[in-house]
Design a protein around this motif. Structure first.
Motif, PDB file in Angstrom:
ATOM      1  N   SER A  36     -10.096  15.311  -0.019  1.00 47.78           N
ATOM      2  CA  SER A  36      -9.471  14.431   0.973  1.00 47.78           C
ATOM      3  C   SER A  36      -9.509  12.974   0.518  1.00 47.78           C
ATOM      4  O   SER A  36      -8.542  12.234   0.733  1.00 47.78           O
ATOM      5  CB  SER A  36     -10.120  14.590   2.345  1.00 47.78           C
ATOM      6  N   ASP A  37     -10.590  12.565  -0.131  1.00 48.65           N
ATOM      7  CA  ASP A  37     -10.656  11.207  -0.678  1.00 48.65           C
ATOM      8  C   ASP A  37      -9.579  10.996  -1.734  1.00 48.65           C
ATOM      9  O   ASP A  37      -8.946   9.939  -1.790  1.00 48.65           O
ATOM     10  CB  ASP A  37     -12.034  10.925  -1.280  1.00 48.65           C
ATOM     11  N   ARG A  38      -9.367  11.997  -2.569  1.00 42.57           N
ATOM     12  CA  ARG A  38      -8.330  11.892  -3.596  1.00 42.57           C
ATOM     13  C   ARG A  38      -6.941  11.833  -2.967  1.00 42.57           C
ATOM     14  O   ARG A  38      -6.063  11.102  -3.429  1.00 42.57           O
ATOM     15  CB  ARG A  38      -8.439  13.047  -4.581  1.00 42.57           C
ATOM     16  N   LEU A  39      -6.729  12.606  -1.906  1.00 34.75           N
ATOM     17  CA  LEU A  39      -5.447  12.598  -1.208  1.00 34.75           C
ATOM     18  C   LEU A  39      -5.165  11.216  -0.619  1.00 34.75           C
ATOM     19  O   LEU A  39      -4.081  10.656  -0.811  1.00 34.75           O
ATOM     20  CB  LEU A  39      -5.449  13.656  -0.101  1.00 34.75           C
ATOM     21  N   ILE A  40      -6.138  10.667   0.086  1.00 34.49           N
ATOM     22  CA  ILE A  40      -5.960   9.335   0.667  1.00 34.49           C
ATOM     23  C   ILE A  40      -5.756   8.306  -0.438  1.00 34.49           C
ATOM     24  O   ILE A  40      -4.887   7.434  -0.346  1.00 34.49           O
ATOM     25  CB  ILE A  40      -7.155   8.957   1.564  1.00 34.49           C
ATOM     26  N   GLY A  41      -6.535   8.418  -1.511  1.00 35.66           N
ATOM     27  CA  GLY A  41      -6.398   7.497  -2.637  1.00 35.66           C
ATOM     28  C   GLY A  41      -5.003   7.511  -3.243  1.00 35.66           C
ATOM     29  O   GLY A  41      -4.471   6.459  -3.632  1.00 35.66           O
ATOM     30  N   PHE A  42      -4.397   8.671  -3.310  1.00 32.28           N
ATOM     31  CA  PHE A  42      -3.031   8.789  -3.822  1.00 32.28           C
ATOM     32  C   PHE A  42      -2.080   7.935  -2.998  1.00 32.28           C
ATOM     33  O   PHE A  42      -1.270   7.172  -3.533  1.00 32.28           O
ATOM     34  CB  PHE A  42      -2.589  10.258  -3.803  1.00 32.28           C
ATOM     35  N   TYR A  43      -2.198   8.049  -1.673  1.00 32.77           N
ATOM     36  CA  TYR A  43      -1.302   7.296  -0.802  1.00 32.77           C
ATOM     37  C   TYR A  43      -1.653   5.816  -0.741  1.00 32.77           C
ATOM     38  O   TYR A  43      -0.771   4.969  -0.576  1.00 32.77           O
ATOM     39  CB  TYR A  43      -1.227   7.940   0.578  1.00 32.77           C
ATOM     40  N   VAL A  44      -2.916   5.480  -0.896  1.00 30.78           N
ATOM     41  CA  VAL A  44      -3.301   4.067  -0.977  1.00 30.78           C
ATOM     42  C   VAL A  44      -2.685   3.450  -2.229  1.00 30.78           C
ATOM     43  O   VAL A  44      -2.115   2.348  -2.180  1.00 30.78           O
ATOM     44  CB  VAL A  44      -4.841   3.902  -0.974  1.00 30.78           C
ATOM     45  N   GLU A  45      -2.763   4.163  -3.346  1.00 33.93           N
ATOM     46  CA  GLU A  45      -2.167   3.649  -4.582  1.00 33.93           C
ATOM     47  C   GLU A  45      -0.659   3.460  -4.416  1.00 33.93           C
ATOM     48  O   GLU A  45      -0.094   2.451  -4.853  1.00 33.93           O
ATOM     49  CB  GLU A  45      -2.446   4.615  -5.730  1.00 33.93           C
ATOM     50  N   ARG A  46      -0.016   4.411  -3.760  1.00 37.55           N
ATOM     51  CA  ARG A  46       1.425   4.302  -3.520  1.00 37.55           C
ATOM     52  C   ARG A  46       1.728   3.088  -2.638  1.00 37.55           C
ATOM     53  O   ARG A  46       2.684   2.347  -2.889  1.00 37.55           O
ATOM     54  CB  ARG A  46       1.931   5.573  -2.859  1.00 37.55           C
ATOM     55  N   ALA A  47       0.912   2.876  -1.617  1.00 35.79           N
ATOM     56  CA  ALA A  47       1.111   1.733  -0.725  1.00 35.79           C
ATOM     57  C   ALA A  47       0.919   0.424  -1.473  1.00 35.79           C
ATOM     58  O   ALA A  47       1.695  -0.523  -1.292  1.00 35.79           O
ATOM     59  CB  ALA A  47       0.150   1.819   0.466  1.00 35.79           C
ATOM     60  N   ARG A  48      -0.097   0.361  -2.311  1.00 35.81           N
ATOM     61  CA  ARG A  48      -0.341  -0.860  -3.081  1.00 35.81           C
ATOM     62  C   ARG A  48       0.819  -1.137  -4.033  1.00 35.81           C
ATOM     63  O   ARG A  48       1.257  -2.277  -4.173  1.00 35.81           O
ATOM     64  CB  ARG A  48      -1.651  -0.755  -3.860  1.00 35.81           C
ATOM     65  N   THR A  49       1.338  -0.099  -4.666  1.00 33.28           N
ATOM     66  CA  THR A  49       2.485  -0.254  -5.562  1.00 33.28           C
ATOM     67  C   THR A  49       3.700  -0.776  -4.797  1.00 33.28           C
ATOM     68  O   THR A  49       4.501  -1.534  -5.345  1.00 33.28           O
ATOM     69  CB  THR A  49       2.817   1.090  -6.246  1.00 33.28           C
ATOM     70  N   ALA A  50       3.803  -0.394  -3.534  1.00 33.84           N
ATOM     71  CA  ALA A  50       4.911  -0.846  -2.686  1.00 33.84           C
ATOM     72  C   ALA A  50       4.677  -2.245  -2.119  1.00 33.84           C
ATOM     73  O   ALA A  50       5.502  -2.762  -1.375  1.00 33.84           O
ATOM     74  CB  ALA A  50       5.138   0.144  -1.547  1.00 33.84           C
ATOM     75  N   GLY A  51       3.536  -2.848  -2.448  1.00 34.79           N
ATOM     76  CA  GLY A  51       3.262  -4.209  -2.015  1.00 34.79           C
ATOM     77  C   GLY A  51       2.559  -4.341  -0.679  1.00 34.79           C
ATOM     78  O   GLY A  51       2.476  -5.433  -0.122  1.00 34.79           O
ATOM     79  N   ILE A  52       2.050  -3.256  -0.165  1.00 39.45           N
ATOM     80  CA  ILE A  52       1.342  -3.314   1.115  1.00 39.45           C
ATOM     81  C   ILE A  52      -0.041  -3.907   0.894  1.00 39.45           C
ATOM     82  O   ILE A  52      -0.725  -3.574  -0.070  1.00 39.45           O
ATOM     83  CB  ILE A  52       1.288  -1.914   1.751  1.00 39.45           C
ATOM     84  N   SER A  53      -0.441  -4.782   1.797  1.00 37.51           N
ATOM     85  CA  SER A  53      -1.700  -5.504   1.633  1.00 37.51           C
ATOM     86  C   SER A  53      -2.903  -4.625   1.930  1.00 37.51           C
ATOM     87  O   SER A  53      -2.809  -3.612   2.631  1.00 37.51           O
ATOM     88  CB  SER A  53      -1.730  -6.718   2.571  1.00 37.51           C
TER      89      SER A  53
END
Length: 72
Positions: A36-53
């Motif tokens: 679950s940590d890896r799953l959330i991390g995947f989406y956090v990385e995607r959000a950061r790449t999209a410029g989300i703070s």
């Protein structure tokens, strides 16, 4: 996932007694936590790449900006 599916996964590991069942359930819970940590991390990385703070990410997962940044 349903609880019944998790129970079936523990039973598939063939615990020989109730204490073995606890050990197997604990091991499975740790595996799921890591996943679950890896799953959330995947989406956090995607959000950061999209410029989300980090502040927005932290708010989404219920922690401070700093806690989100430290965790991921």
């Amino acid at each position: 996932m349903e609880l019944s599916e998790l129970i079936a996964a523990v039973e598939a590991r063939r615990p020989s007694d109730p204490l073995s069942g606890i050990r197997e359930a604990t091991a499975l819970a740790e595996e799921l936590s890591d996943l679950s940590d890896r799953l959330i991390g995947f989406y956090v990385e995607r959000a950061r790449t999209a410029g989300i703070s980090w502040a927005e990410i932290g708010a989404m997962i219920g922690v401070s900006r700093q806690a989100a940044q430290q965790r991921f």
